[in-house]
Enzyme design. Structure first.
Site: not given
Ligand code: NDP
Length: 501
Positions: A247, A281
């Site tokens: 997502e 999002c």
């Molecule tokens: P990120 O992609 O930066 O991070 C999402 C999660 O992935 C965090 O827990 C992060 O950890 C983790 N992560 C980072 N790098 C890795 C990796 N290499 N492997 C596995 N996990 C990893 O997103 P954001 O947290 O900034 O969230 C915002 C984004 O989420 C926006 O693009 C938004 O549109 C989207 N979103 C989508 C939704 C949907 O339902 N489609 C709903 C809500 C948000 P850490 O934070 O510790 O780096």
């Protein structure tokens, strides 16, 4: 509006392998959490595998009783939970309350519907297999890894966690590094009602902890976050053929047709673009307005947006930008739009005062500006004049993203919605689909694939298990070396009669 910029220390682990969760409004430390490495994550998945067997054996009724009890704990401790979400994200109290109301409604729906959607049911065997009975059930996968973002730190991961648990799986959840406390709160409250085994565990840390979860032997990985990270998660999971639910982000359009209730559309656009500081999002980022109602719409949007103020107090209209580096993205999108000839009717570059960004409404922005093509994730709206709803649909469908969309039209809402390439559409309201637990939530293209919520969201965390039982010897059985030429002639005659005309 509070003007004290937080002193954001670098988000690094200390020698004890801990990191701080910070209040983005003040920069104050809320709590410290462990940085879990590969060894700890693997151990959590191994514990989850044992817990999964216990949870599966409880059956639908046993799980429903526990999930209902959890829901009641969450309701009882709602104020505490809301305050924690506000502290870790900075969002306003009402935005956090809205988020939790949705969490609780979805948890109730998933627990209640799981037996009906996933339980064993008979399937018609068809004419050729009349002498067999057929049945189907959806079984839990085992251990589901969930990786979540910070913008809706409870609602977004719970779209996977609640549905995966209701389907009979154990869950290991890695929350965002910005909202680890919310993950721990979910784990602790769940353990109050399921003390026997760690059916829901939380691992905390940075991206590396999430990456470790992808390779730790989970049976499915449900990721919610940005598109670039989603691609990394998918690549990591490919190594072990671990299935993924992805997502990702969006750049959702709102269309105002010629026959729209313009006042309602303006209200929806301002709310959809600005609530939660635009960090949604499926929030409204692009607005396409039919020429006939454009001037009226823009005036209303400007009047409404000008009145809104961000701040750190609980009753502020909206809070700060949670993730400090997102401010640079907002700044670059607004600067690019203005450089390319766009005009700011509300705010402008001067509205960006970290950690707060005041509302910004842009018009006349060229289609190739990053404010139109890329996810901004700030309290900004780009309003574009179009000839009519058909041109709006073409522009809405022009990006690789396809998460949600909104349409305002008195008579053509369904017709316009049907032409939009995206996972969800709200007609004459904003984001309503996310509040209907029975509706699947998810996108297409760069917004990802797979579904949370609804029946599809329950099935997402299961595998189909199909069984046939021969009830009596049939007259025609072509699936044996004992079949005769006569049997084959009869089978083909039957196929021709049944399906050839
Ligand atoms: P990120 O992609 O930066 O991070 C999402 C999660 O992935 C965090 O827990 C992060 O950890 C983790 N992560 C980072 N790098 C890795 C990796 N290499 N492997 C596995 N996990 C990893 O997103 P954001 O947290 O900034 O969230 C915002 C984004 O989420 C926006 O693009 C938004 O549109 C989207 N979103 C989508 C939704 C949907 O339902 N489609 C709903 C809500 C948000 P850490 O934070 O510790 O780096």
């Amino acid at each position: 509006m509070t003007q004290t910029a937080p002193t954001t220390p670098p988000r690094a682990a200390d020698e004890q392998k801990r990191f701080a969760s910070l209040d983005p409004r003040t920069g104050e430390v809320i709590a410290h959490h462990s940085v879990h490495g590969e060894t700890e994550v693997r151990a959590a998945v191994e514990r989850a595998r044992v817990a999964a067997a216990f949870w599966d054996e409880l059956g639908f009724d046993g799980r429903k009783a526990r999930l209902d009890a959890w829901r009641k704990v969450l309701v009882k401790r709602l104020d505490e939970f809301q305050a924690l979400i506000c502290a870790e994200t900075g969002k306003s109290a009402d935005d956090a309350r809205t988020e939790l109301a949705l969490v609780i409604d979805h948890l109730h729906w998933a627990a209640k519907q799981a037996p009906k959607v996933l339980g064993k049911r008979r399937v018609s065997p068809g004419m050729l297999m009349y002498n067999h009975s057929a049945s189907l059930e959806y079984r839990p996968l085992g251990v589901v890894g969930v990786i979540g973002p910070w913008n809706y730190p409870a609602f977004t991961p719970m779209g996977s966690i609640a549905y995966a648990l209701a389907a009979g799986n154990a869950v290991v959840f890695k929350p965002s590094e910005f909202t680890p406390g919310v993950g721990v709160f979910l784990e602790d409250t769940f353990a109050e009602v399921v003390p026997e085994y760690p059916v829901l565990q939380v691992v905390t840390g940075f991206g590396e902890t999430g990456a470790a979860l992808c390779g730790a032997g989970v049976d499915k990985l449900a990721f919610t976050g940005s598109t670039p990270t989603g691609k990394k998660v998918m690549a990591a999971c490919a190594a072990t053929l671990t299935p993924v639910l992805v997502e990702c982000g969006g750049k959702d359009p709102l269309i105002v047709a010629e026959d729209a209730d313009v006042a309602a559309a303006a209200e929806g656009a301002v709310w959809g673009g600005i609530f939660n500081s635009g960090q949604t999002c499926a929030g409204v980022e692009r607005v396409y307005v039919a020429d006939a109602v454009y001037d009226q719409f823009v005036k209303l949007v400007v009047d409404k947006a000008k009145k809104l103020r961000p701040g750190g107090e609980p009753d502020a209209d909206f809070g700060p930008i949670t993730m400090p580096k997102q401010v640079d993205v907002i700044q670059s999108h607004v600067a690019d739009a203005l450089d390319k000839g766009g005009k700011a009717l509300v705010g402008g570059l001067e509205s960006i005062r970290p950690p707060y960004v005041e509302p910004i409404v842009l018009v006349d922005v060229p289609d190739d500006s990053t404010a139109v093509t890329d996810e901004t994730f700030g309290p900004t709206l780009v309003v574009t004049r179009v000839a009519d709803a058909d041109e709006a649909v073409r522009k809405a469908n022009s990006l690789a993203y396809g998460l949600g969309a909104t349409v305002y039209s008195r008579n053509r809402g369904e017709e316009i919605a049907a032409k939009l390439r995206c996972g969800m559409v709200s007609i004459n309201s904003v984001l309503a689909y996310a509040s209907v637990p029975g509706l699947p939530f998810g996108g297409v293209g760069e917004s990802g694939f797979g579904r949370i919520h609804g029946e599809d969201g329950l099935r997402e965390f299961t595998y189909a298990h199909s069984v046939t039982r021969k009830k009596f010897g049939g007259l025609l059985n072509p699936m044996t070396y004992e079949r005769s030429g006569r049997t084959m002639r009869h089978v083909l005659r039957l196929v021709r009669v049944l399906y050839g005309r």
